[in-house]
Design a protein around this motif. Structure first.
Motif, short mmCIF file in Angstrom:
data_model
loop_
_atom_site.label_atom_id
_atom_site.label_comp_id
_atom_site.label_asym_id
_atom_site.label_seq_id
_atom_site.Cartn_x
_atom_site.Cartn_y
_atom_site.Cartn_z
N THR A 13 0.84 -1.19 0.00
CA THR A 13 0.00 0.00 0.00
C THR A 13 0.88 1.24 0.00
N VAL A 14 0.29 2.37 -0.31
CA VAL A 14 0.96 3.65 -0.12
C VAL A 14 0.71 4.03 1.33
N TYR A 15 1.76 4.24 2.09
CA TYR A 15 1.62 4.49 3.52
C TYR A 15 0.89 5.79 3.80
N THR A 16 -0.09 5.70 4.65
CA THR A 16 -0.73 6.85 5.27
C THR A 16 -1.02 6.45 6.71
N ASP A 20 -4.10 1.52 10.82
CA ASP A 20 -3.02 0.97 11.65
C ASP A 20 -2.51 -0.30 10.98
N LEU A 21 -1.43 -0.18 10.22
CA LEU A 21 -0.91 -1.32 9.48
C LEU A 21 -0.39 -2.43 10.38
N SER A 26 3.33 -8.05 10.71
CA SER A 26 4.64 -7.42 10.67
C SER A 26 4.71 -6.40 9.53
N VAL A 27 5.22 -5.21 9.82
CA VAL A 27 5.27 -4.13 8.84
C VAL A 27 6.70 -3.89 8.39
N ARG A 28 6.89 -3.77 7.08
CA ARG A 28 8.18 -3.40 6.50
C ARG A 28 7.90 -2.29 5.51
#
Length: 78
Positions: A13-16, A20-21, A26-28
């Motif tokens: 995704t495009v981060y915004t 809450d990702l 796990s987020v990278r």
């Protein structure tokens, strides 16, 4: 916000801050583009980190940022 779910379970995704990702696991985060000033005081959007083009130049940084998000969202939709 566009979320692209891959067969192996990853999400791109495009981060915004709209979602809450961390809730997805796990987020990278990695850079998908570079919005930079040009030598003549305009702005360009370099999407080469994801295999995309260089867009611009734009008179305003906000225009370059909007073009960046629009291109990335089209890319995610493919």
């Amino acid at each position: 916000m566009i979320l692209r779910f891959e067969p192996e379970g990853s999400v791109t995704t495009v981060y915004t801050e709209a979602l809450d990702l961390d809730a997805l696991g796990s987020v990278r985060c990695s850079r998908a583009s570079h919005v930079e000033p040009t030598s003549d005081g305009r702005w360009s959007t370099d999407l080469s980190p994801v295999g995309g083009p260089v867009l611009g130049p734009y008179a305003l940084r906000s225009e370059a940022l909007a073009a960046e998000v629009a291109w990335l969202e089209r890319w995610l939709s493919d």
